[in-house]
Design a protein around this motif. Structure first.
Motif, PDB file in Angstrom:
ATOM      1  N   TYR A 228      30.311 -21.337 -21.125  1.00 37.73           N
ATOM      2  CA  TYR A 228      30.165 -20.045 -21.803  1.00 37.73           C
ATOM      3  C   TYR A 228      28.683 -19.704 -21.975  1.00 37.73           C
ATOM      4  O   TYR A 228      28.239 -18.595 -21.634  1.00 37.73           O
ATOM      5  N   ASP A 229      27.897 -20.648 -22.491  1.00 37.63           N
ATOM      6  CA  ASP A 229      26.467 -20.401 -22.762  1.00 37.63           C
ATOM      7  C   ASP A 229      25.685 -20.151 -21.480  1.00 37.63           C
ATOM      8  O   ASP A 229      24.807 -19.270 -21.437  1.00 37.63           O
ATOM      9  N   LEU A 230      25.989 -20.914 -20.429  1.00 35.72           N
ATOM     10  CA  LEU A 230      25.249 -20.756 -19.174  1.00 35.72           C
ATOM     11  C   LEU A 230      25.565 -19.420 -18.513  1.00 35.72           C
ATOM     12  O   LEU A 230      24.684 -18.780 -17.928  1.00 35.72           O
ATOM     13  N   MET A 231      26.814 -18.970 -18.609  1.00 36.85           N
ATOM     14  CA  MET A 231      27.134 -17.656 -18.059  1.00 36.85           C
ATOM     15  C   MET A 231      26.475 -16.555 -18.882  1.00 36.85           C
ATOM     16  O   MET A 231      26.003 -15.549 -18.324  1.00 36.85           O
ATOM     17  N   LYS A 232      26.407 -16.730 -20.201  1.00 38.91           N
ATOM     18  CA  LYS A 232      25.682 -15.776 -21.034  1.00 38.91           C
ATOM     19  C   LYS A 232      24.229 -15.675 -20.574  1.00 38.91           C
ATOM     20  O   LYS A 232      23.647 -14.571 -20.519  1.00 38.91           O
TER      21      LYS A 232
END
Length: 342
Positions: A228-232
């Motif tokens: 989730y964080d890396l795609m953000k």
């Protein structure tokens, strides 16, 4: 003779649950009533472990081997990414089918190597630090690695070909029209400087295609939160790749949620492909195209290799399991997609 499947059918639970209850797996989260029901049905069906029956398996005739299962994942990490959990369940299922009840689970987060010295054999799941390996194996001759092969001239191992699997994904994505493809992956905390085999294979192939972009590579840890964080982080950049290969299904599901929150449609605007084909992959908001890994069977194969070693085989054996792509809705054909006007 009653089998685990017979008990599972009567108890209305999975064979895996029955196996783990009969093996007294303390990490299994199951209602007391369910556990008691399984044990009662096993008693009513007069279930007997394989070693108590007439068996042609020399490996379990005459003695009950003591087997240690060694993992680096904590219970929380194992439950958050079912890849290693499925391998372990495959090991336990095969042990139970062969009448081996003297197995013990060791997690390197809270166990010392000297506690494993009395085992007849070890099955090690995943990568372990070299010093830890020496501690665990110093007094144990029979060792099998699953999902790693640190020395194929010395140890038995069960692995998959990560490079071949990665190229299957890229063949698929390139074949349906995607050219700018990003990568989201992880590295184990103990091996932060060691690139994952999928990452290496991805970079190699994309450089060969002439479309590699370093800025489209995002690396963290193998968790849903990190996906989730890396795609953000990727969304914050000026432009996104048309598709992403993501190195685990939990990371891919987290990444899909980040795209959804940003009102970016999967696959109409960004396609994603995961890795593992865990059960939740088909229940994602957009069902996930992913690489299927036969983790349960890998666990079973590890037990068979270990028992064969105990039976006298000296030559090490390396077994490479095949992988395949499970196609779902998360990677629609690029040529058939019309991106919404902005």
């Amino acid at each position: 003779m009653a089998t685990i499947k017979d008990i599972a059918l009567n108890a209305n639970v999975s064979a895996s649950t029955v196996s783990r209850v009969l093996n007294n797996d303390q990490t299994l989260s199951v209602a007391t009533a369910t556990r008691e029901r399984i044990l009662k049905i096993a008693e009513e069906l007069q279930y007997k472990a394989v070693k108590k029956r007439k068996s042609g398996h020399k490996a379990v005739t005459g003695f009950a081997p003591k087997i240690g299962i060694v993992m680096q994942q904590s219970l929380e990490e194992e439950l958050s990414d079912p890849y290693f959990l499925s391998i372990r369940q495959g090991i336990e299922s095969e042990c139970n089918a062969r009448g081996i009840i003297s197995t013990e689970l060791f997690r390197i987060n809270n166990q010392n190597g000297d506690q494993i010295s009395e085992k007849d054999g070890l099955i090690i799941i995943g990568k372990l630090n070299e010093e830890i390996i020496k501690n665990y194996s110093s007094n144990i001759e029979n060792i099998v690695y699953i999902d790693d092969s640190p020395d194929e001239d010395l140890y038995d191992s069960v692995v998959i070909d990560f490079e071949k699997a990665t190229n299957k994904v890229l063949d698929h994505l390139l074949g349906i029209g995607y050219q700018r493809i990003g990568y989201i992956g992880g590295r184990q905390r103990e091996y932060r400087e060691q690139h994952d085999s999928r990452e290496i294979a991805f970079k190699k192939r994309m450089k060969k295609e002439g479309t590699f972009r370093e800025e489209d590579i995002y690396i963290g840890e193998y968790t849903m939160t990190q996906g989730y964080d890396l795609m953000k982080e990727a969304i914050k950049n000026a432009s996104l790749p048309d598709a992403f290969f993501i190195a685990s299904d939990p990371m891919a599901i987290g990444a899909e949620q980040a795209l959804r929150e940003a009102n970016i449609n999967v696959p109409n605007e960004v396609a994603i492909v995961g890795f593992d084909d865990i059960e939740m992959a088909k229940f994602a908001i957009t069902p996930l195209t992913t690489v299927k890994v036969h983790t349960w069977e890998m666990g079973r194969a590890g037990v068979n290799l270990l028992l064969d070693r105990m039976n006298g085989r000296k030559m090490p054996v390396k077994v490479t399991f095949p992988t395949e792509i499970t196609i779902r809705e998360s990677c629609g054909s690029k040529s058939s997609i019309q991106k919404p006007l902005k």
